[in-house]
Design a protein around this motif. Structure first.
Motif, PDB file in Angstrom:
ATOM      1  N   ASN A 205      39.317  64.094  27.938  1.00  0.00           N
ATOM      2  CA  ASN A 205      39.889  64.821  28.997  1.00  0.00           C
ATOM      3  C   ASN A 205      40.411  63.904  30.163  1.00  0.00           C
ATOM      4  O   ASN A 205      41.271  63.144  29.710  1.00  0.00           O
ATOM      5  CB  ASN A 205      38.797  65.768  29.318  1.00  0.00           C
ATOM      6  CG  ASN A 205      38.439  67.010  28.341  1.00  0.00           C
ATOM      7  OD1 ASN A 205      38.730  66.767  27.122  1.00  0.00           O
ATOM      8  ND2 ASN A 205      38.184  68.085  28.947  1.00  0.00           N
ATOM      9  N   VAL A 206      40.035  64.171  31.365  1.00  0.00           N
ATOM     10  CA  VAL A 206      40.656  63.222  32.471  1.00  0.00           C
ATOM     11  C   VAL A 206      39.985  62.306  32.749  1.00  0.00           C
ATOM     12  O   VAL A 206      40.487  61.021  32.570  1.00  0.00           O
ATOM     13  CB  VAL A 206      40.633  64.186  33.805  1.00  0.00           C
ATOM     14  CG1 VAL A 206      40.868  63.549  34.826  1.00  0.00           C
ATOM     15  CG2 VAL A 206      41.418  65.502  33.504  1.00  0.00           C
TER      16      VAL A 206
ATOM     17  N   TYR B 221      45.280  68.098  38.158  1.00  0.00           N
ATOM     18  CA  TYR B 221      43.961  68.163  38.102  1.00  0.00           C
ATOM     19  C   TYR B 221      43.401  68.578  39.455  1.00  0.00           C
ATOM     20  O   TYR B 221      43.905  68.307  40.382  1.00  0.00           O
ATOM     21  CB  TYR B 221      43.500  66.524  37.702  1.00  0.00           C
ATOM     22  CG  TYR B 221      42.091  66.360  38.270  1.00  0.00           C
ATOM     23  CD1 TYR B 221      41.122  66.925  37.683  1.00  0.00           C
ATOM     24  CD2 TYR B 221      41.869  65.464  39.136  1.00  0.00           C
ATOM     25  CE1 TYR B 221      39.763  66.795  38.269  1.00  0.00           C
ATOM     26  CE2 TYR B 221      40.523  65.118  39.815  1.00  0.00           C
ATOM     27  CZ  TYR B 221      39.676  65.698  39.443  1.00  0.00           C
ATOM     28  OH  TYR B 221      38.314  65.616  39.960  1.00  0.00           O
TER      29      TYR B 221
ATOM     30  N   PHE C 166      41.562  71.033  34.641  1.00  0.00           N
ATOM     31  CA  PHE C 166      43.054  70.331  34.514  1.00  0.00           C
ATOM     32  C   PHE C 166      43.874  71.318  33.710  1.00  0.00           C
ATOM     33  O   PHE C 166      43.546  72.373  33.042  1.00  0.00           O
ATOM     34  CB  PHE C 166      42.706  69.353  33.339  1.00  0.00           C
ATOM     35  CG  PHE C 166      43.973  68.711  32.967  1.00  0.00           C
ATOM     36  CD1 PHE C 166      44.523  67.603  33.508  1.00  0.00           C
ATOM     37  CD2 PHE C 166      44.445  69.083  31.384  1.00  0.00           C
ATOM     38  CE1 PHE C 166      45.403  67.039  33.001  1.00  0.00           C
ATOM     39  CE2 PHE C 166      45.715  68.479  31.291  1.00  0.00           C
ATOM     40  CZ  PHE C 166      46.306  67.182  32.009  1.00  0.00           C
TER      41      PHE C 166
ATOM     42  N   ASP D  86      37.134  69.827  33.943  1.00  0.00           N
ATOM     43  CA  ASP D  86      38.020  68.985  35.083  1.00  0.00           C
ATOM     44  C   ASP D  86      38.981  69.581  35.660  1.00  0.00           C
ATOM     45  O   ASP D  86      40.004  69.079  36.409  1.00  0.00           O
ATOM     46  CB  ASP D  86      38.494  67.601  34.053  1.00  0.00           C
ATOM     47  CG  ASP D  86      37.587  66.569  33.543  1.00  0.00           C
ATOM     48  OD1 ASP D  86      36.318  66.594  34.126  1.00  0.00           O
ATOM     49  OD2 ASP D  86      37.969  66.113  32.535  1.00  0.00           O
TER      50      ASP D  86
END
Length: 149
Positions: A126-127, A84, A60, A58
């Motif tokens: 995660n995102v 992000y 991130f 992602d």
């Protein structure tokens, strides 16, 4: 916090993950001076264990104190702590007029200010995944969208 960071590292180790060395007390105090308030204890604990991390999944990043200071990712009573996809979205912490802490994203005020909750969401999904940051943010978004400072 240390166990949570270990969970995040294990989950993302196959995707490219790097934990940065801890921030010095001097750097943490410098950030506090620049933003105009003492960081909440969970942020101090986090930065004392690691100075952020980089995750290719992602794209991130949890920003290091050094990055925040160098890029001026802060202002009067706020700073960005995560981003992000090269700042396509970002999350920050601010101290509001009532003296309370609140998170904000690029578009919303978030009713949580718990770094542990934020990191737990990242460790789960995660995102974008189930129970990830975006789902966590939706659950905690206040009624009024905002524009980041």
């Amino acid at each position: 916090m240390q166990e949570l960071l270990k969970q995040i590292e294990i989950k993302n180790s196959d995707h490219g993950f790097k934990i940065l060395n801890p921030a010095s007390d001097k750097k943490i105090v410098e950030l506090e001076h620049k933003i105009g308030f003492k960081l909440p204890e969970d942020f101090i604990q986090f930065y004392s264990l690691c100075n952020g991390f980089e995750c290719l999944e992602d794209i991130f990043n949890f920003l290091s104190v050094d990055t925040i200071l160098a890029n001026n990712d802060y202002g009067d009573h706020w700073f960005l702590f995560a981003e992000y996809m090269i700042f396509s979205d970002s999350w920050g912490l601010r101290k509001n007029e009532d003296g309370d802490f609140e998170f904000f994203s690029s578009t919303h005020t978030i009713s949580s200010n718990s770094l542990t909750d934020f990191l737990q969401a990242f460790s789960k999904g995660n995102v974008f995944g189930n129970d990830g940051i975006y789902e966590w943010e939706k659950k905690h978004t206040k009624d009024n969208p905002i524009i980041q400072p």
